[in-house]
Write a protein that holds these residues in place. Structure first.
Motif, PDB file in Angstrom:
ATOM      1  N   GLU A  10       0.849  -1.178   0.000  1.00  0.00           N
ATOM      2  CA  GLU A  10       0.000   0.000   0.000  1.00  0.00           C
ATOM      3  C   GLU A  10       0.883   1.225   0.000  1.00  0.00           C
ATOM      4  OE1 GLU A  10      -3.519   0.447   2.242  1.00  0.00           O
ATOM      5  OE2 GLU A  10      -3.756  -1.716   2.502  1.00  0.00           O
ATOM      6  N   TYR A  11       0.632   2.114  -0.951  1.00  0.00           N
ATOM      7  CA  TYR A  11       1.346   3.367  -1.077  1.00  0.00           C
ATOM      8  C   TYR A  11       0.305   4.477  -1.051  1.00  0.00           C
ATOM      9  CZ  TYR A  11       4.791   0.082  -2.911  1.00  0.00           C
ATOM     10  OH  TYR A  11       5.645  -0.975  -3.071  1.00  0.00           O
ATOM     11  N   PRO A  12       0.723   5.706  -0.752  1.00  0.00           N
ATOM     12  CA  PRO A  12      -0.254   6.798  -0.780  1.00  0.00           C
ATOM     13  C   PRO A  12      -0.920   6.893  -2.149  1.00  0.00           C
ATOM     14  CG  PRO A  12       1.789   7.511   0.256  1.00  0.00           C
ATOM     15  CD  PRO A  12       2.045   6.145  -0.325  1.00  0.00           C
ATOM     16  N   GLY A  13      -2.204   6.725  -2.194  1.00  0.00           N
ATOM     17  CA  GLY A  13      -2.962   6.845  -3.424  1.00  0.00           C
ATOM     18  C   GLY A  13      -2.872   5.659  -4.364  1.00  0.00           C
ATOM     19  N   PHE A  14      -2.230   4.574  -3.941  1.00  0.00           N
ATOM     20  CA  PHE A  14      -2.053   3.440  -4.842  1.00  0.00           C
ATOM     21  C   PHE A  14      -1.851   2.168  -4.036  1.00  0.00           C
ATOM     22  CE2 PHE A  14       0.448   0.878  -7.898  1.00  0.00           C
ATOM     23  CZ  PHE A  14      -0.463   0.869  -8.934  1.00  0.00           C
ATOM     24  N   LYS A  15      -2.480   1.097  -4.461  1.00  0.00           N
ATOM     25  CA  LYS A  15      -2.389  -0.180  -3.756  1.00  0.00           C
ATOM     26  C   LYS A  15      -2.084  -1.285  -4.762  1.00  0.00           C
ATOM     27  CE  LYS A  15      -5.359  -3.189  -1.026  1.00  0.00           C
ATOM     28  NZ  LYS A  15      -6.684  -3.317  -0.447  1.00  0.00           N
ATOM     29  N   ILE A  16      -1.164  -2.159  -4.412  1.00  0.00           N
ATOM     30  CA  ILE A  16      -0.847  -3.321  -5.248  1.00  0.00           C
ATOM     31  C   ILE A  16      -1.302  -4.557  -4.490  1.00  0.00           C
ATOM     32  CG2 ILE A  16       1.006  -4.710  -6.275  1.00  0.00           C
ATOM     33  CD1 ILE A  16       2.642  -2.120  -6.489  1.00  0.00           C
ATOM     34  N   ASP A  17      -2.099  -5.380  -5.130  1.00  0.00           N
ATOM     35  CA  ASP A  17      -2.579  -6.621  -4.527  1.00  0.00           C
ATOM     36  C   ASP A  17      -2.640  -7.675  -5.625  1.00  0.00           C
ATOM     37  OD1 ASP A  17      -3.664  -8.623  -3.032  1.00  0.00           O
ATOM     38  OD2 ASP A  17      -5.473  -7.513  -2.469  1.00  0.00           O
ATOM     39  N   ILE A  18      -1.561  -8.443  -5.732  1.00  0.00           N
ATOM     40  CA  ILE A  18      -1.436  -9.421  -6.809  1.00  0.00           C
ATOM     41  C   ILE A  18      -1.193 -10.794  -6.182  1.00  0.00           C
ATOM     42  CG2 ILE A  18      -0.100 -10.093  -8.845  1.00  0.00           C
ATOM     43  CD1 ILE A  18       0.688  -7.095  -9.066  1.00  0.00           C
ATOM     44  N   SER A  19      -2.030 -11.751  -6.533  1.00  0.00           N
ATOM     45  CA  SER A  19      -1.862 -13.083  -5.961  1.00  0.00           C
ATOM     46  C   SER A  19      -0.764 -13.867  -6.672  1.00  0.00           C
ATOM     47  CB  SER A  19      -3.178 -13.854  -6.012  1.00  0.00           C
ATOM     48  OG  SER A  19      -3.611 -13.975  -7.343  1.00  0.00           O
ATOM     49  N   ALA A  41      10.257   5.739 -12.850  1.00  0.00           N
ATOM     50  CA  ALA A  41      10.543   7.128 -12.475  1.00  0.00           C
ATOM     51  C   ALA A  41      10.071   8.123 -13.516  1.00  0.00           C
ATOM     52  CB  ALA A  41      12.038   7.306 -12.217  1.00  0.00           C
ATOM     53  N   GLY A  42       9.815   7.662 -14.760  1.00  0.00           N
ATOM     54  CA  GLY A  42       9.236   8.559 -15.750  1.00  0.00           C
ATOM     55  C   GLY A  42      10.026   8.761 -17.023  1.00  0.00           C
ATOM     56  N   ILE A  43      10.997   7.904 -17.318  1.00  0.00           N
ATOM     57  CA  ILE A  43      11.844   8.125 -18.499  1.00  0.00           C
ATOM     58  C   ILE A  43      11.062   8.141 -19.808  1.00  0.00           C
ATOM     59  CG2 ILE A  43      12.553   5.745 -19.056  1.00  0.00           C
ATOM     60  CD1 ILE A  43      15.485   7.007 -19.151  1.00  0.00           C
ATOM     61  N   GLU A  56       1.121   6.646  -9.036  1.00  0.00           N
ATOM     62  CA  GLU A  56       1.382   5.294  -9.545  1.00  0.00           C
ATOM     63  C   GLU A  56       2.845   5.125  -9.950  1.00  0.00           C
ATOM     64  OE1 GLU A  56      -2.895   3.997 -11.389  1.00  0.00           O
ATOM     65  OE2 GLU A  56      -1.795   5.607 -12.415  1.00  0.00           O
ATOM     66  N   HIS A  57       3.439   6.175 -10.501  1.00  0.00           N
ATOM     67  CA  HIS A  57       4.876   6.127 -10.815  1.00  0.00           C
ATOM     68  C   HIS A  57       5.692   5.974  -9.528  1.00  0.00           C
ATOM     69  CE1 HIS A  57       5.481   6.803 -15.148  1.00  0.00           C
ATOM     70  NE2 HIS A  57       4.302   7.422 -15.098  1.00  0.00           N
ATOM     71  N   LEU A  58       5.311   6.713  -8.487  1.00  0.00           N
ATOM     72  CA  LEU A  58       6.018   6.601  -7.213  1.00  0.00           C
ATOM     73  C   LEU A  58       5.893   5.191  -6.640  1.00  0.00           C
ATOM     74  CD1 LEU A  58       7.596   7.781  -4.851  1.00  0.00           C
ATOM     75  CD2 LEU A  58       5.425   8.615  -3.917  1.00  0.00           C
ATOM     76  N   ALA A  59       4.706   4.620  -6.700  1.00  0.00           N
ATOM     77  CA  ALA A  59       4.504   3.254  -6.204  1.00  0.00           C
ATOM     78  C   ALA A  59       5.339   2.260  -7.003  1.00  0.00           C
ATOM     79  CB  ALA A  59       3.028   2.876  -6.278  1.00  0.00           C
ATOM     80  N   ALA A  60       5.370   2.413  -8.323  1.00  0.00           N
ATOM     81  CA  ALA A  60       6.156   1.512  -9.168  1.00  0.00           C
ATOM     82  C   ALA A  60       7.649   1.667  -8.892  1.00  0.00           C
ATOM     83  CB  ALA A  60       5.849   1.774 -10.638  1.00  0.00           C
TER      84      ALA A  60
END
Length: 173
Positions: A10-19, A41-43, A56-60
């Protein structure tokens, strides 16, 4: 490839939940050496085309670091994730990388530091400046190298157009 099971973050504004997810093993890069962290990062960001939010970029980027991508790795052009975040204008990603100890003033092969890119660049063929990102990088102590000015960009574009016209005229005669 490696299998990742039950990846939950869980990140601010973004959640990853992958089984279950197949991911590239650490150290795998694009042919030019671009890493997942640089992409996160945005390249490859384009203001008018990207649908992925800064959060989402920050979470990634956070996940890419957790999975082992090098913080200060560079591709063949000498760009790092910090250059990428400056190019995209992602202040939260710049702050995150700086907080992890990323180098702020490395100069890529095109002669630009991350601050130079934020102050002015034409990496995508268009002129961009990232005013808030430049201010943040200055506050963090980054050095500026290679900033492109709008005036310089326009002069270069006009010169390219004139050269193309000369070449066309020389071939038409």
């Amino acid at each position: 490839m490696s299998a990742v099971k039950n990846l939950r973050r869980e990140y601010p504004g973004f959640k990853i939940d992958i089984s279950h997810w197949e991911i590239a093993d650490r150290g795998i890069t694009a042919t030019d050496g671009t890493t997942a962290l640089m992409v996160a990062a945005g390249i490859a960001h384009a203001d008018n085309e990207s649908r992925v939010s800064e959060a989402e970029h920050l979470a990634a980027a956070t996940l890419a670091l957790e999975l082992g991508d090098p913080l200060d790795g560079t591709n063949k052009a000498g760009f790092s994730a910090m250059h990428a975040a400056a190019f995209a204008g992602f202040d939260t990603v710049v702050q995150f990388h700086a907080g992890k100890g990323a180098k702020l003033s490395e100069v890529a092969k095109n002669g630009q530091s991350p601050l130079g890119i934020a102050e002015g660049n034409n990496l995508s063929g268009f002129f961009f400046e990232r005013v808030s990102t430049a201010a943040l990088l200055r506050k963090l102590g980054a050095a500026s190298e290679g900033a492109v000015t709008l005036e310089g960009f326009i002069k270069k574009q006009v010169g390219n157009q004139q050269a193309t016209q000369r070449d066309f005229n020389a071939g038409a005669g």
